[in-house]
Design a protein around this motif. Structure first.
Motif, short mmCIF file in Angstrom:
data_model
loop_
_atom_site.label_atom_id
_atom_site.label_comp_id
_atom_site.label_asym_id
_atom_site.label_seq_id
_atom_site.Cartn_x
_atom_site.Cartn_y
_atom_site.Cartn_z
N GLN A 162 0.78 -1.23 0.00
CA GLN A 162 0.00 0.00 0.00
C GLN A 162 0.81 1.28 0.00
N LEU A 163 1.78 1.37 0.86
CA LEU A 163 2.46 2.65 1.05
C LEU A 163 3.35 3.04 -0.11
N MET A 164 3.93 2.06 -0.78
CA MET A 164 4.92 2.38 -1.78
C MET A 164 4.28 2.78 -3.10
N SER A 165 4.99 3.64 -3.82
CA SER A 165 4.46 4.23 -5.04
C SER A 165 4.38 3.21 -6.15
N ASP A 166 3.18 2.84 -6.53
CA ASP A 166 3.02 1.86 -7.61
C ASP A 166 1.76 2.11 -8.40
N GLY A 167 1.33 3.38 -8.44
CA GLY A 167 0.14 3.72 -9.22
C GLY A 167 -1.15 3.68 -8.44
N LYS A 168 -1.10 3.26 -7.18
CA LYS A 168 -2.31 3.29 -6.37
C LYS A 168 -2.56 4.73 -5.92
N ALA A 169 -3.72 4.96 -5.34
CA ALA A 169 -4.00 6.29 -4.80
C ALA A 169 -2.94 6.61 -3.76
N GLU A 170 -2.37 7.78 -3.85
CA GLU A 170 -1.28 8.16 -2.96
C GLU A 170 -1.77 8.38 -1.54
N TYR A 171 -0.90 8.07 -0.59
CA TYR A 171 -1.15 8.41 0.80
C TYR A 171 -0.83 9.89 0.96
N TYR A 172 -1.67 10.61 1.67
CA TYR A 172 -1.34 11.99 1.99
C TYR A 172 -0.16 11.99 2.96
N ASN A 173 0.66 13.04 2.92
CA ASN A 173 1.90 13.06 3.69
C ASN A 173 1.69 12.77 5.17
N PHE A 174 0.64 13.36 5.78
CA PHE A 174 0.42 13.15 7.20
C PHE A 174 0.04 11.70 7.48
N ASP A 175 -0.81 11.12 6.63
CA ASP A 175 -1.18 9.71 6.78
C ASP A 175 0.05 8.83 6.65
N ARG A 176 0.89 9.14 5.69
CA ARG A 176 2.12 8.36 5.47
C ARG A 176 3.02 8.45 6.70
N ALA A 177 3.18 9.66 7.24
CA ALA A 177 4.02 9.85 8.43
C ALA A 177 3.46 9.07 9.62
N LEU A 178 2.14 9.13 9.82
CA LEU A 178 1.52 8.39 10.93
C LEU A 178 1.68 6.89 10.75
N SER A 179 1.58 6.42 9.51
CA SER A 179 1.74 5.00 9.24
C SER A 179 3.18 4.57 9.52
N PHE A 180 4.15 5.38 9.09
CA PHE A 180 5.56 5.09 9.39
C PHE A 180 5.76 5.02 10.91
N LYS A 181 5.20 5.99 11.63
CA LYS A 181 5.35 6.06 13.09
C LYS A 181 4.75 4.82 13.75
N HIS A 182 3.56 4.42 13.32
CA HIS A 182 2.89 3.24 13.88
C HIS A 182 3.74 2.00 13.67
N LYS A 183 4.31 1.86 12.49
CA LYS A 183 5.12 0.68 12.19
C LYS A 183 6.43 0.70 12.98
N ILE A 184 7.01 1.88 13.18
CA ILE A 184 8.23 2.00 14.00
C ILE A 184 7.92 1.55 15.42
N GLU A 185 6.74 1.94 15.95
CA GLU A 185 6.34 1.53 17.30
C GLU A 185 6.20 0.01 17.41
N LEU A 186 5.93 -0.66 16.29
CA LEU A 186 5.82 -2.11 16.27
C LEU A 186 7.15 -2.80 16.00
N GLY A 187 8.22 -1.99 15.88
CA GLY A 187 9.55 -2.56 15.70
C GLY A 187 10.03 -2.66 14.27
N ILE A 188 9.32 -2.03 13.34
CA ILE A 188 9.75 -2.02 11.94
C ILE A 188 10.45 -0.69 11.68
N SER A 189 11.77 -0.71 11.57
CA SER A 189 12.51 0.54 11.43
C SER A 189 12.12 1.27 10.15
#
Length: 200
Positions: A162-189
Motif C-alpha cells: 500500500q504505502l509504496m508508489s506503484d500507481g495506487k491512490a497516494e497516501y497523503y503526507n500526514f497519513d504516510r508519516a503516521l503510518s511510518f510512526k505506527h510501524k516503528i512503534e511495532l519494531g519495523i525501522s
C-alpha cells in the motif's frame, strides 16, 4: 471460520504468490478465493486513513472495528479521502473487474483491498443485484492453527502493498508519516519500511 465457509473457488488465475514472510522468494502459491464483501472488514490501522482515525478518536471516541456503525465511518473516510481516485477505481472495476486479489486475515480484516471493498460497495448502490460487486477475490492468510501473521507482519504486508508508489491512490503526507510512526512503534525501522520501496 465464517470466511472459509462462505468462500468459493476463484476463476483463473486461482493461485498467486504474495509478499508475506519468505513466500515471494520461495514462490509459494496461495489459493485465491471469492468471499462475499459483507464479511470483509476495514482495518482502522489502515495507513491511508490514519489521520482521519486519529482526529476522530481524539475529538469523539475510540472506533471499534467490530462495530458495524464504526465500519461505516471507516468506509466514509476511505470514500472521501480521494474521490477522483475512487471514481477511477470504480470505472476500472466496472470495465475490467478485480484484477488482483485482496489480502485478508482469516477473520476477514482487509490488509490490502480496503479501497476496492469501498468501491465495490459504491457500485452495488448503482448496479443493485449485480453479482459482480458482491464478491471479492482474496488470499486468506493463515489462522492461529497454521501460523497466523503477527501484528508486525500485517503492518509489513500493508507497507509492501500500500504505502509504496506503484500507481495506487497516494497516501497523503500526514497519513504516510503516521503510518511510518505506527510501524516503528511495532519494531519495523524506517529503513526497513523504505527498503520495500523500489524508489529507495
Amino acid at each position: 471460520d465464517e470466511i472459509h465457509r462462505a468462500s468459493q473457488p476463484s476463476a483463473k488465475p486461482s493461485t498467486c504468490v504474495i509478499n508475506f514472510r519468505n513466500e515471494l522468494a520461495d514462490k509459494i502459491e496461495r489459493d485465491i478465493v471469492m468471499v462475499p464483501i459483507h464479511l470483509l472488514r476495514f482495518r482502522k490501522d489502515n495507513g491511508r486513513i490514519a489521520s482521519d482515525v486519529l482526529s476522530y478518536e481524539k475529538s469523539k471516541r475510540p472506533l471499534s472495528e467490530n462495530d458495524p456503525k464504526d465500519q461505516e465511518i471507516l468506509r466514509k473516510f476511505l470514500f472521501e479521502k480521494d474521490t477522483e481516485k475512487t471514481k477511477e477505481l470504480q470505472n476500472s472495476l466496472l470495465k475490467y473487474g478485480q484484477t488482483e486479489p485482496a489480502i485478508i486475515t482469516c477473520d476477514g480484516f482487509l490488509i490490502n483491498g480496503n479501497r476496492r471493498k469501498m468501491a465495490l460497495q459504491e457500485l452495488q448502490k448503482v448496479y443493485v443485484g449485480d453479482e459482480r460487486f458482491k464478491w471479492m477475490r482474496v488470499v486468506i492468510l493463515p489462522g492461529k492453527d497454521k501460523g497466523a501473521p503477527t501484528l508486525r507482519e500485517i503492518e509489513q504486508i500493508e507497507n509492501r502493498y500500500q504505502l509504496m508508489s506503484d500507481g495506487k491512490a497516494e497516501y497523503y503526507n500526514f497519513d504516510r508519516a503516521l503510518s511510518f510512526k505506527h510501524k516503528i512503534e511495532l519494531g519495523i525501522s524506517l529503513e526497513e519500511q523504505l527498503r520495500d520501496d523500489p524508489n529507495y
